[in-house]
Design a protein around this motif. Structure first.
Motif: not given
Length: 602
Positions: A48, A76, A91, A93-95, A97-100, A116-117
């Motif tokens: 990332s 991506t 969306w 930020e969530d993606a 955080y989830n590694g998407e 986020f991660r």
């Protein structure tokens, strides 16, 4: 209070993406996008990556250019900045955080306050303008105890290689900026008092002790506190005749709000975040040309000119949220700037920059970035001079455009903007002149169609601190700046109601209402604390007068090097190029600057 600080040194690795070729006459933004092919491998080799830009426009450009160069990244990578809808930002930020997502191109919208991660790699596109901001962004990677943070610095023009070396030195020395706090913000205090009043009410003596225990209000006098109490109960000296400003009442020794409508309006208005507003640029006959930020237009006096959309426009007046203009045949004029373009070097950053230039001047170059800059450095030395720590460089030369006077205080864009107006004002007192102005973080340019009496100006003590504030206010429209600042103060203090959800009050009505209150205070209540706050914040935060005075003192003690190069120098060229960006259309400017670069390189 007790400050708890861990005795742990965070390791930060700064890697500079070095351009294959160094242009001897650089200009902002020119080489940045050409390095996109060097960024793609960083993204592909990392799980990332965050790519930080300084402006929303730059964010958009880089996102689309990455997709053009690497279409396999589609789906991506994403984009994140303040003008994108809240739903889409969440969306992303969530993606993340989830590694998407593999990469996000963003502005400062992902600097702070978003969870986020940790990411693998950070890319800073262009100078971050401050050491702390750069360290904060670097810390988004390796966000674990003992882990190393890794950040890539991608310069958008050659001179930013000096900034890369300065940032690495500042991190090594742990030379981070302090946050400059606001003091005696009476608008915030009024809002806090009203918030207490609409809940259970408050005892004025207990709250006074609480308020003065804070850093921001430690110097609040009893008289000022009592003024705030009178303001929430009667509206103060000039508004006592209006019932809507009699908000709080005293019952059984407590200040409280009993009117449900007043309480509801206050709850809807709680908050202190205000943004810069846009003003429509309109011809006198009504046609709208576009929009500029009010923080820029408020600095211009009626009758003065500015470049916008390839046109030189004369400001007739500011009416509500409209800047009324007409075409001008003058060749001189100020340059319109927008939010990202106004970002300025911090004082720490400018000091480290001067330190690195001093290394160049003394010949003790060690950084790989400065070694790469040797062709540019050699040309600057050949045509003019590289200033040491105790020198101020001024260049004076003539081109087809006119007479150029370029100062290099190396103190940041915002300070240079104020100083350009001050120096132009003082030179005009010696001999009337009309100037176009342009500035960047390294210096500023005054351009005139007639010779500039610089020698006489220097002999007349150009950097004298006597009457400094008076001269600055005379050269910049400080009254209009205070009027615009007051609009935000009025909203926070509850003087102006922004409307209910789904039914906001139009910006022009907000400005009209706040201007009316401002005029009332100016004419009938000049000691009003909210009015004084508006002027103080203009002086302390917009004009940065404390830093301005320190600069003037430094310049008085420096040796002035007045250079008269035959052609523009590598230091002067990017300032000239920034001016041309606003005078020419987008289609023409790149070619024009490129031709200038070729002409002046020979």
């Amino acid at each position: 209070g007790v400050m708890v600080r861990a005795d742990v040194t965070k390791e930060i690795e700064v890697r500079t993406i070095i351009p294959p070729e160094i242009e001897k006459l650089p200009w902002a933004g020119h080489i940045g996008i050409k390095l996109v092919e060097h960024v793609i491998p960083i993204i592909e080799n990392s799980e990332s990556t965050l790519l930080f830009t300084n402006t929303r426009a730059q964010c958009e450009i880089w996102f689309h250019r990455l997709l053009d160069q690497a279409p396999q990244l589609a789906g991506t990578i994403a984009m994140h900045h303040g003008s994108i809808s809240r739903e889409l930002r969440h969306w992303v930020e969530d993606a993340l955080y989830n590694g998407e997502l593999k990469a996000v191109v963003c502005t400062s919208s992902l600097d702070l306050g978003v969870d986020f991660r940790p990411v693998d790699s950070i890319v800073q596109i262009g100078g971050p303008k401050g050491v702390a901001r750069f360290v904060q962004r670097a810390g988004r990677s390796g966000h674990r105890p003992g882990a190393k943070s890794k950040i890539y610095f991608l310069p958008t023009h050659s001179l930013e290689l000096i900034e890369a070396a300065a940032l690495r030195q500042a991190i090594k020395d742990n030379y981070l900026e302090d946050r400059v706090p606001y003091f005696l913000t009476h608008d915030v205090l009024v809002q806090y008092m009203m918030t207490l009043a609409v809940s259970e009410g408050f005892d004025e003596e207990a709250v006074y002790k609480e308020v003065i225990s804070t850093h921001a209000f430690a110097d609040l006098t009893r008289e000022e506190w009592e003024w705030n109490l009178r303001f929430i109960t009667s509206g103060g000296t000039s508004l006592r005749a209006y019932k809507e400003y009699r908000k709080a009442v005293v019952e059984e020794g407590k200040y409280s709000v009993v009117d449900r409508r007043i309480a509801r309006r206050h709850r809807m208005s709680i908050g202190t975040i205000v943004g810069d507003h846009m003003l429509n640029v309109k011809y006198n006959r009504g046609k709208t040309i576009g929009s500029v930020e009010e923080s820029f237009i408020s600095r211009i006096n009626p009758g003065e000119t500015f470049w916008f959309g390839g046109r030189n426009l004369e400001l007739i007046r500011i009416k509500e949220m409209n800047a009324i203009v007409q075409n001008s045949k003058k060749k001189s004029g100020r340059i319109a700037v927008w939010g990202g373009g106004r970002m300025s070097f911090s004082s720490n950053m400018t000091e480290m920059l001067r330190y690195k230039l001093n290394e160049i001047e003394s010949g003790s170059i060690k950084d790989v970035e400065l070694l790469k800059l040797k062709p540019l450095i050699d040309l600057q030395q050949e045509r003019s001079h590289i200033p040491s720590m105790d020198e101020l460089l001024i260049e004076y030369f003539e081109t087809k455009e006119g007479y150029h006077l370029v100062f290099y205080p190396l103190e940041g864009r915002l300070i240079h903007e104020g100083m350009a107006h001050l120096i132009a004002y003082r030179i005009s007192q010696i001999e009337p002149r009309s100037f176009s102005m342009s500035f960047n973080d390294y210096g500023f340019e005054l351009l005139s169609d007639a010779p500039i009496p610089i020698q006489e100006a220097l002999e007349s003590d150009l950097f004298d601190e006597t009457d400094l504030l008076k001269h600055v206010q005379a050269s910049i429209n400080a009254g209009e700046m205070a009027r615009r600042k007051f609009r935000d103060i009025a909203v926070i203090a509850g003087l102006i109601f922004r409307g209910y959800p789904g039914m906001p009050v139009r910006e022009r009505h907000l400005q009209s209402s706040s201007s009316l209150v401002f005029d009332v205070f100016e004419d009938y209540d000049p000691e009003n604390l909210l009015l004084r706050q508006a002027y103080n914040e203009v002086i302390d935060h917009q004009l940065e007068m404390v830093r301005f005075r320190k600069l003037m003192k430094r310049l008085r003690n420096q040796r002035v090097v007045l250079s008269r190069p035959e052609k523009p120098t590598p230091f002067a060229f990017p300032i000239m190029a920034d001016r041309l960006r606003q005078r020419l259309s987008t289609e023409d400017v790149e070619d024009r600057i490129a031709r200038m670069s070729i002409d002046y390189t020979d």
